[in-house]
Design an enzyme around this catalytic site. Structure first.
Site, PDB file in Angstrom:
ATOM      1  N   SER A   1      26.698-132.401  47.956  1.00  0.00           N
ATOM      2  CA  SER A   1      27.866-132.821  48.731  1.00  0.00           C
ATOM      3  C   SER A   1      28.290-134.204  48.242  1.00  0.00           C
ATOM      4  O   SER A   1      27.484-134.939  47.641  1.00  0.00           O
ATOM      5  CB  SER A   1      27.512-132.895  50.223  1.00  0.00           C
ATOM      6  OG  SER A   1      28.514-133.546  50.969  1.00  0.00           O
TER       7      SER A   1
ATOM      8  N   TYR B   1      21.539-135.465  57.324  1.00  0.00           N
ATOM      9  CA  TYR B   1      22.304-134.599  56.428  1.00  0.00           C
ATOM     10  C   TYR B   1      22.658-135.328  55.131  1.00  0.00           C
ATOM     11  O   TYR B   1      22.434-134.803  54.033  1.00  0.00           O
ATOM     12  CB  TYR B   1      23.577-134.109  57.116  1.00  0.00           C
ATOM     13  CG  TYR B   1      24.479-133.340  56.181  1.00  0.00           C
ATOM     14  CD1 TYR B   1      24.164-132.031  55.823  1.00  0.00           C
ATOM     15  CD2 TYR B   1      25.619-133.933  55.629  1.00  0.00           C
ATOM     16  CE1 TYR B   1      24.973-131.328  54.936  1.00  0.00           C
ATOM     17  CE2 TYR B   1      26.427-133.232  54.749  1.00  0.00           C
ATOM     18  CZ  TYR B   1      26.107-131.932  54.405  1.00  0.00           C
ATOM     19  OH  TYR B   1      26.906-131.246  53.528  1.00  0.00           O
TER      20      TYR B   1
END
Length: 274
Positions: free
Chosen positions: A145, A158
């Site tokens: 990401s 995360y």
């Protein structure tokens, strides 16, 4: 371009029932790769396997596995070995996010995140990479990401997990230089998948109230698939994301921290303080 020809080659995709995994399955099937689809949602996998198998004449296998089970990768690997199904391409796509004050997020939720986003990626990569080296061919796509390049207030676990995925993939790409095994990290920005709903951060600014930089899942995967088949080490879909990646190394970490904190903020976070 990749010299891994599709005929008779098998692609294993985790988290194939939704989002990027679902779209990647379509791209591989269209090019003639056989699919091994893995997720908890067996009904969705069966429907996808039938659709793509009928449309493109490929072989498909559906394996319903709960990857929160620490032994699931071993069981999956053993099952494929027993059936004589080699894996030529591994796509580690399964993952999710948690959202909120770190101190308020349930411990079990964050530990499950680390299990799926970090431990499973490591476990699956180690198992199937050894097979690929023995086969003298293979490809691995790890979904990271843009969060990998940033600190992540209110999504601390995360963001940290995706930093791990990117770092691991980048290191492996160098270790495997000169072999027939290629590894790529996909680092998308915010995309229109079910991620926000799963993470419960629909009320955050980016991806919630501000949608100007949100890409569709198919647009992300179009770019990612082309990069993967061109043997790139890193794919960053979206011009704004690519531009940001160039400038991030020159921005003080403290500034990035405050910016991400602002963009991740929401009324849900403010409620914790009241």
């Amino acid at each position: 371009m990749s010299d891994l020809k599709p005929k008779g080659k098998n692609v294993l995709i985790t988290g194939a029932s939704f989002g990027f995994g679902h779209e990647l399955a379509k791209h591989f099937a269209e090019d003639g790769y056989n699919l091994i689809l893995v997720a908890r949602s067996e009904d969705r996998l069966v429907a996808l396997a039938k659709e793509l198998g009928d449309k493109y004449g490929i072989q498909t296998w559906v394996i319903a596995k709960d990857l929160f089970d620490r032994d699931a990768p071993n069981k999956l690997h053993a099952e494929l070995k027993e059936q004589g199904i080699p894996v030529h391409i591994l796509v580690n796509n399964a993952g999710f996010g948690t959202y909120g004050q770190f101190s308020e997020i349930e411990l079990e939720d964050d530990l499950n995140l680390v299990q799926l986003n970090v431990a499973v990626v490591t476990h699956m990569t180690k198992l199937f990479l050894k097979d690929m080296l023995a086969q003298n061919e293979g490809r691995i796509l790890n979904v990271a990401s843009m969060a990998a390049f940033l600190p992540g207030p209110y999504m601390a676990t995360y963001f940290a997990s995706k930093a791990y995925v990117y770092s691991l993939t980048d290191a492996l790409a160098e270790e495997l230089r000169g072999t027939n095994i290629k590894v790529m990290a996909l680092c998308p920005g915010v995309a229109a998948t079910n991620f926000q709903q799963t993470a419960s951060n629909e009320n955050a600014l980016i991806g919630g109230k501000i949608n100007a930089f949100v890409m569709s899942a198919d647009a992300v995967v179009d770019k990612a698939y082309d990069d993967f088949m061109s043997d790139k080490k890193l794919s960053i879909p979206g011009a704004s994301n690519k531009l940001m990646s160039y400038f991030l190394p020159f921005i003080p970490r403290s500034w990035m921290n405050r910016a991400v904190k602002m963009f991740n903020n929401s009324d849900d976070i403010n409620a914790y303080r009241s």
